[in-house]
Design a protein around this motif. Structure first.
Motif: not given
Length: 155
Positions: A60-64, A72-75, A77, A99, A155
């Motif tokens: 999974k990626f967590v991206i600003s 905001h942040y995006m999760l 998969e 990635r 989010q």
């Protein structure tokens, strides 16, 4: 004498009919056997089975994501679909490249662009094009058929 000749002719005709029918049956039997043997021993070109598509999940990626007031942040998969049976090795070798490509792609998007459900298909298509390009540019097999977002939370 005429009776003996006619009986002799009948016997000769009967023998000839018997011989010709036996020869005919023998000939047909041998030819059909040859045909069956020929059919059995002629090899048809083997058709290689089409590889079954496999799905390769990525970590999974967590991206600003930039926003108007605050970030905001995006999760994210995602999984990649491929018919190449060696794709797992390629994905392990190129994990950092893929990635990085996804991080760059999504960091250029705004919160409003990503928050729209209508954008999923176009985002998946864009991700597919970018992944194929980065793999090809690095001389790696780029046999990715489809990019699937399996979870996307913003989010």
């Amino acid at each position: 004498m005429a009776i003996a000749k006619s009986q002799l002719v009948k016997i000769i005709v009967a023998v000839l009919v018997l011989i010709s029918s036996t020869a005919g049956a023998f000939w047909v039997g041998n030819n059909s056997a040859d045909w069956k043997l020929t059919e059995m021993f002629t090899s048809e070109p083997e058709v290689e089975p089409v590889p079954v598509a496999k799905y390769y999940p990525l970590e999974k990626f967590v991206i600003s994501i930039p926003g108007d007031k605050y970030p905001h942040y995006m999760l994210l998969e995602m999984s990649l679909k491929s018919h190449n049976p060696n794709m797992q090795t390629v994905l392990v070798e190129s994990d950092a490249l893929l990635r990085n490509t996804m991080m760059k792609m999504f960091s250029r998007k705004t919160f409003i662009e990503l928050n729209s459900l209508d954008q999923l298909d176009s985002l998946q298509a864009e991700a597919l094009i970018l992944m194929i390009k980065v793999l090809s540019d690095n001389q790696l097999p780029s046999d990715i058929d489809e990019v699937l977002f399996t979870r996307m939370v913003i989010q």
